[in-house]
Design a protein around this motif. Structure first.
Motif, mmCIF file in Angstrom:
data_model
loop_
_atom_site.group_PDB
_atom_site.id
_atom_site.type_symbol
_atom_site.label_atom_id
_atom_site.label_comp_id
_atom_site.label_asym_id
_atom_site.label_seq_id
_atom_site.Cartn_x
_atom_site.Cartn_y
_atom_site.Cartn_z
ATOM 1 N N LEU A 101 0.686 -1.272 0.095
ATOM 2 C CA LEU A 101 0.147 -0.058 -0.049
ATOM 3 C C LEU A 101 0.909 1.337 0.040
ATOM 4 C CD1 LEU A 101 -2.838 -0.808 2.471
ATOM 5 C CD2 LEU A 101 -3.076 -0.740 0.069
ATOM 6 N N ARG A 102 2.018 1.161 0.607
ATOM 7 C CA ARG A 102 2.831 2.434 0.561
ATOM 8 C C ARG A 102 3.545 2.856 -0.632
ATOM 9 N NH1 ARG A 102 7.370 1.419 5.012
ATOM 10 N NH2 ARG A 102 7.662 3.541 4.647
ATOM 11 N N GLY A 103 3.262 2.007 -1.715
ATOM 12 C CA GLY A 103 3.794 2.214 -2.845
ATOM 13 C C GLY A 103 2.812 2.767 -3.875
ATOM 14 N N ILE A 104 1.502 2.925 -3.358
ATOM 15 C CA ILE A 104 0.250 3.296 -4.314
ATOM 16 C C ILE A 104 0.400 5.029 -4.462
ATOM 17 C CG2 ILE A 104 -2.039 3.705 -4.497
ATOM 18 C CD1 ILE A 104 -2.442 1.040 -3.117
ATOM 19 N N GLU A 105 0.156 5.435 -5.819
ATOM 20 C CA GLU A 105 0.074 6.760 -6.103
ATOM 21 C C GLU A 105 -0.669 6.970 -7.329
ATOM 22 O OE1 GLU A 105 3.818 8.369 -6.208
ATOM 23 O OE2 GLU A 105 4.469 7.453 -8.142
ATOM 24 N N GLY A 106 -1.258 8.093 -7.743
ATOM 25 C CA GLY A 106 -2.126 8.385 -8.888
ATOM 26 C C GLY A 106 -3.078 9.006 -8.585
ATOM 27 N N SER A 107 -4.311 9.416 -9.500
ATOM 28 C CA SER A 107 -5.463 9.965 -9.444
ATOM 29 C C SER A 107 -6.316 9.003 -8.328
ATOM 30 C CB SER A 107 -6.344 10.124 -10.714
ATOM 31 O OG SER A 107 -6.670 8.699 -11.094
ATOM 32 N N PRO A 108 -7.644 9.713 -7.802
ATOM 33 C CA PRO A 108 -8.488 8.747 -6.901
ATOM 34 C C PRO A 108 -8.782 7.665 -7.422
ATOM 35 C CG PRO A 108 -8.782 11.190 -6.761
ATOM 36 C CD PRO A 108 -7.787 10.953 -7.843
ATOM 37 N N ALA A 109 -9.187 7.501 -8.812
ATOM 38 C CA ALA A 109 -9.759 6.347 -9.407
ATOM 39 C C ALA A 109 -8.394 5.263 -9.618
ATOM 40 C CB ALA A 109 -10.535 6.492 -10.838
ATOM 41 N N GLU A 110 -7.321 5.837 -9.960
ATOM 42 C CA GLU A 110 -6.024 4.925 -10.099
ATOM 43 C C GLU A 110 -5.782 4.255 -8.585
ATOM 44 O OE1 GLU A 110 -3.950 6.760 -13.838
ATOM 45 O OE2 GLU A 110 -3.538 7.815 -11.925
ATOM 46 N N VAL A 111 -5.655 5.120 -7.651
ATOM 47 C CA VAL A 111 -5.284 4.795 -6.295
ATOM 48 C C VAL A 111 -6.311 3.634 -5.782
ATOM 49 C CG1 VAL A 111 -5.585 5.418 -3.999
ATOM 50 C CG2 VAL A 111 -4.397 6.869 -5.470
ATOM 51 N N ALA A 112 -7.654 3.913 -6.237
ATOM 52 C CA ALA A 112 -8.781 2.960 -6.004
ATOM 53 C C ALA A 112 -8.454 1.549 -6.764
ATOM 54 C CB ALA A 112 -10.154 3.271 -6.168
ATOM 55 N N TYR A 113 -8.197 1.690 -7.890
ATOM 56 C CA TYR A 113 -7.698 0.422 -8.706
ATOM 57 C C TYR A 113 -6.632 -0.326 -8.234
ATOM 58 C CZ TYR A 113 -7.228 -2.760 -12.706
ATOM 59 O OH TYR A 113 -7.214 -4.051 -13.482
ATOM 60 N N LEU A 114 -5.597 0.285 -7.834
ATOM 61 C CA LEU A 114 -4.132 -0.154 -7.237
ATOM 62 C C LEU A 114 -4.460 -0.872 -6.031
ATOM 63 C CD1 LEU A 114 -1.707 2.591 -8.237
ATOM 64 C CD2 LEU A 114 -1.661 0.106 -9.275
ATOM 65 N N CYS A 115 -5.244 -0.371 -5.043
ATOM 66 C CA CYS A 115 -5.714 -0.798 -3.635
ATOM 67 C C CYS A 115 -6.405 -2.092 -3.992
ATOM 68 C CB CYS A 115 -6.423 0.322 -2.962
ATOM 69 S SG CYS A 115 -6.978 -0.332 -1.151
ATOM 70 N N ASN A 116 -7.291 -2.024 -4.490
ATOM 71 C CA ASN A 116 -8.188 -2.954 -5.021
ATOM 72 C C ASN A 116 -7.361 -4.262 -5.734
ATOM 73 O OD1 ASN A 116 -11.008 -4.520 -5.684
ATOM 74 N ND2 ASN A 116 -9.929 -4.558 -7.652
ATOM 75 N N SER A 117 -6.454 -4.038 -6.579
ATOM 76 C CA SER A 117 -5.742 -5.245 -7.137
ATOM 77 C C SER A 117 -4.765 -5.723 -6.192
ATOM 78 C CB SER A 117 -4.956 -4.436 -8.308
ATOM 79 O OG SER A 117 -4.377 -5.427 -8.935
ATOM 80 N N ILE A 118 -4.122 -5.054 -5.412
ATOM 81 C CA ILE A 118 -2.893 -5.324 -4.543
ATOM 82 C C ILE A 118 -3.942 -6.173 -3.593
ATOM 83 C CG2 ILE A 118 -1.529 -4.592 -2.511
ATOM 84 C CD1 ILE A 118 -1.074 -2.221 -4.262
ATOM 85 N N LEU A 119 -4.802 -5.725 -3.136
ATOM 86 C CA LEU A 119 -5.507 -6.526 -1.799
ATOM 87 C C LEU A 119 -6.016 -7.917 -2.410
ATOM 88 C CD1 LEU A 119 -7.025 -3.510 0.144
ATOM 89 C CD2 LEU A 119 -5.784 -5.343 1.190
ATOM 90 N N SER A 120 -6.625 -7.658 -3.804
ATOM 91 C CA SER A 120 -7.038 -9.046 -4.424
ATOM 92 C C SER A 120 -5.826 -9.951 -4.486
ATOM 93 C CB SER A 120 -7.630 -8.693 -5.634
ATOM 94 O OG SER A 120 -8.023 -9.910 -6.465
ATOM 95 N N THR A 121 -4.608 -9.673 -4.930
ATOM 96 C CA THR A 121 -3.591 -10.272 -4.785
ATOM 97 C C THR A 121 -3.415 -11.160 -3.531
ATOM 98 O OG1 THR A 121 -2.546 -8.977 -6.441
ATOM 99 C CG2 THR A 121 -1.187 -10.628 -5.388
#
Length: 262
Positions: A211-231
């Motif tokens: 999670l510490r490596g996430i950055e981007g627009s709010p929608a991009e942050v949401a997608y990355l957070c979701n993808s990481i946790l899904s993994t």
């Protein structure tokens, strides 16, 4: 069948019928409609799942900050999360996946971001048209190649897990389609998520580090957070796989992540 999204819920906690006309909608309008409906039922699903959300809310109240980097640091510093989750399920280990999903669905909000597309992220001309719901929970939608029909007719004495199961299935669909229609560069974001999780086995510390490596627009942050946790097999929203260990009657898609012990 017209291009539309209709959702109806008739429960003591929520009696609502919502209809969006998608006949002249853009993909981002459809993302907005899906996100809007998901926000109605996500928390309600957890309320019917069998966990004690008040215990988790008490734990979540300890966290605050700004952005994914601080959220990740907070997870790395957290003590005894596993014990908190056990308390929230009364030591019923088969419900721990539900407690994990609830916690990680709410944690981002304590740090000012979202783990899924929210209606507020997407400007849209669409307005929900309310209608009186019948004695059922249902999602009926059609937009371009997307078609979904999910229904559960409510009867006296119906088990709460059955209700949680249909709500979770509807929510999964809405969250996925909101991401699909949001106009994101998913290939780029998938590559970033893979980079952040590479070589990491499932653990709360690994989630914090990623999670510490996430950055981007709010929608991009949401997608990355979701993808990481899904993994790491912890989807940050109500879903059917989180229920299936305790309630084998709830069938859903398998998570894409690994299966090591947390």
């Amino acid at each position: 069948m017209p291009e539309e999204l209709k959702m109806e819920v008739s429960l003591p906690e929520l009696k609502d019928g919502i209809e969006f006309d998608l006949s002249s909608a853009s993909e981002k309008d459809a993302a907005y409609a899906a996100a809007y409906c998901s926000e109605k039922i996500d928390a309600l699903t957890f309320a019917y799942s069998g966990i004690n959300v008040s215990i988790l809310d008490k734990e979540l109240a300890k966290y605050s900050g700004k952005g994914p980097r601080e959220a990740g640091a907070a997870i790395l510093a957290a003590k005894s999360l596993r014990e908190v989750f056990k308390d929230a399920v009364n030591d019923k280990k088969t419900l721990i996946p539900v407690a994990e999903c609830y916690f990680f669905s709410k944690l981002p909000g304590r740090f000012g971001f979202s783990p899924k597309i929210s209606a507020g992220m997407i400007p849209s001309f669409l307005k929900p048209k309310p209608f009186a719901p019948g004695a059922r929970i249902a999602l009926v939608s059609k937009f371009k190649d997307w078609m979904a029909i999910k229904k559960l007719f409510l009867e006296p004495g119906m088990a709460r897990w059955e209700i949680a199961g249909i709500l979770a299935g509807i929510n999964e669909t809405l969250v996925k389609k909101a991401f699909d229609f949001a106009g994101l560069d998913k290939a780029k974001l998938d590559a970033k998520a893979a980079e952040l999780t590479k070589g990491k086995k499932k653990s709360y510390a690994a989630i914090g580090e990623a999670l510490r490596g996430i950055e981007g627009s709010p929608a991009e942050v949401a997608y990355l957070c979701n993808s990481i946790l899904s993994t790491f097999e912890v989807l940050p929203y109500a879903n059917r796989p989180m229920l299936s260990k305790e309630y084998p009657g709830v069938k859903g898609p398998k998570m894409r992540g690994r299966k090591p012990k947390a």
